[in-house]
Design an enzyme around this catalytic site. Structure first.
Site, PDB file in Angstrom:
ATOM      1  CB  THR A 125      -7.390  -8.264  -5.699  1.00 53.03           C
ATOM      2  OG1 THR A 125      -6.524  -8.004  -6.800  1.00 53.03           O
ATOM      3  CG2 THR A 125      -6.524  -8.471  -4.467  1.00 53.03           C
ATOM      4  CG  ASP A 126      -6.013 -10.072 -10.695  1.00 51.87           C
ATOM      5  OD1 ASP A 126      -5.713  -9.122  -9.946  1.00 51.87           O
ATOM      6  OD2 ASP A 126      -6.037  -9.971 -11.946  1.00 51.87           O
ATOM      7  CD  GLU A 127      -2.564  -6.062  -7.427  1.00 54.54           C
ATOM      8  OE1 GLU A 127      -1.664  -5.944  -6.589  1.00 54.54           O
ATOM      9  OE2 GLU A 127      -2.967  -5.125  -8.130  1.00 54.54           O
ATOM     10  CE1 TYR A 153      -5.439  -3.947  -2.287  1.00 57.15           C
ATOM     11  CE2 TYR A 153      -4.328  -4.831  -4.215  1.00 57.15           C
ATOM     12  CZ  TYR A 153      -5.496  -4.537  -3.539  1.00 57.15           C
ATOM     13  OH  TYR A 153      -6.715  -4.840  -4.107  1.00 57.15           O
ATOM     14  CE  LYS A 157      -8.617  -7.165  -1.089  1.00 58.29           C
ATOM     15  NZ  LYS A 157      -9.877  -6.560  -0.558  1.00 58.29           N
TER      16      LYS A 157
END
Ligand code: NAD
Ligand code: DAU
Length: 346
Positions: A125-127, A153, A157
């Site tokens: 994810t870009d997060e 979260y 990741k």
């Protein structure tokens, strides 16, 4: 090729299973999913009878079970979607995020080492990059941006991505990673912004907007994410990270107002609520690399994508109403008894 898709009873994994079965008659898909609260066997209803599809209920962090699956199934490719994916839940209870997203990934990587596979793809994810400021629209996440996770979260990741990189370098595992921006489309669990706002607006319930609603996300229609992963599996370079995003940045409040306007519901339903802890301000992907290397470009513009998504939720209210009343969690038992009947008939 035989492809293991983990987390295929979830939003993006479910769309990916449908995409692959539809576009690749040469592949068969084995889907494993733990059917957590976010997994729904009904998401796989259109493929469950496909002879090139098989489903096994399994937790990716259950090493013994995962090794048994690898031993028996002679897999060529693994695409790992399985994850705890909701930021708010990670703020309430980080532990399960580490268990699934980090330990589960490690079990899959070890299984790939032990049993040999042609490719392991990690859906990230870009997060993992943290956030960008609101006052400098010229800043974007690239594949070389550093990792600055804000939520448990995102940290889980990022840890999984680092593990993937380490397994590629240390053991020579053939790994690729993709980091996508916010997805929307059919089958998204109604706790995430867009489906929550659609289903609440339909029921004329309050629409909870965090903080001042000015946080920005970069929205991509889910099918475009699936196409990007498909291209990475076909032509991606081992060891490479690919950012996926379509330059479609929007403020949360504007998304909510668009949904209300399409549904013909009043803006008085909007309720500003307490902000998310550590709330990331802005995400924005620079997709130049995947475009230059693999020719990927998004195909669905937001105006079409949001119309299609709202129509899907209106035409498939049984899918989300079964989630809201909890009955979807009994669907797996129904599915099993159906499968037993099918086997007896055969
Ligand atoms: P989701 O929550 O809708 O689906 C996750 C699926 O994984 C569910 O079916 C769940 O049952 C399953 N699962 C959870 N724990 C498991 C375990 N221990 N073992 C096996 N299965 C398990 O999530 P999503 O939005 O479809 O996201 C899929 C992947 O894509 C995630 O890895 C997420 O980090 C990533 N991602 C999501 C987005 C997005 O906008 N939704 C964007 C970029 C990347
Ligand atoms: O960027 C990719 C990520 O996008 C994925 O990795 C995550 O799995 C996915 O959940 C998503 O994370 P976000 O936190 O961006 O998505 P969410 O739908 O939870 O929230 C989107 C924005 O809307 C965010 O700024 C918080 C806000 N929001 C969300 C909810 C659920 C609200 O204002 N009200 C809400 O009720």
């Amino acid at each position: 090729m035989k492809i293991l898709v983990t987390g295929g009873a979830g939003f993006i994994g479910g769309n990916f299973v449908q995409h692959m079965l539809h576009n690749h008659p040469e592949h068969s898909i084995l889907c494993i999913d733990a059917l957590t609260y976010a997994g729904n066997i009904e998401t796989l209803a259109t493929v469950i009878d496909n002879t090139r599809f098989k489903f096994i209920k399994a937790d990716i962090s259950d090493r013994e079970l995962i090794y048994q699956v690898f031993e028996k199934e002679s897999l060529d490719i693994v695409v790992n979607f399985a994850a705890e994916s909701h930021v708010d839940r990670s703020i309430e209870n980080p532990q399960i995020f580490l268990q699934t997203n980090v330990m589960g990934t490690q079990v899959l990587l070890d299984a790939c080492r032990n049993y040999g596979i042609k490719r392991y793809h990690q859906v990230s994810t870009d997060e993992v990059y943290g956030d960008l400021p609101l006052d400098n629209p010229n800043l974007f996440f690239t594949e070389t941006s550093s990792l600055h996770a804000s939520s448990p979260y995102a940290a889980s990741k990022a840890a999984a991505d680092l593990l993937c990189g380490a397994y590629q370098r240390t053991y020579g595992l053939p790994i690729t990673i993709s980091r996508c921006s916010n997805n929307y489309g059919p089958y998204q669990f109604p706790e995430k912004l867009i489906p929550l706002m659609i289903t609440n607006a339909v029921a004329e319930k309050e629409l909870p907007v965090y903080g001042n609603g000015e946080n920005i996300r970069d929205w991509l229609y889910v099918e475009d994410h699936c196409i990007a992963i498909d291209l990475i599996l076909q032509n991606g370079e081992i060891g490479q990270v690919y950012n996926i995003g379509g330059h479609n940045e929007m403020r949360n409040i504007d998304i909510v107002k668009i949904i209300l306007s399409i549904l013909g519901k009043p803006e008085t339903l909007i309720t500003y609520v307490k902000d998310r802890k550590g709330h990331d301000l802005r995400y924005a992907i620079d997709p130049t690399f995947i475009h230059d290397q693999l020719g990927w470009l998004p195909t669905t513009k937001f105006e079409q994508g949001i119309q299609k998504t709202i129509s899907w939720y209106l035409n498939n209210s049984k899918w989300w109403k079964n989630i809201l009343d909890g009955s979807y969690q009994k669907s797996y038992e129904t599915y099993m008894s159906y499968m037993k009947k099918t086997v007896r008939k055969a």
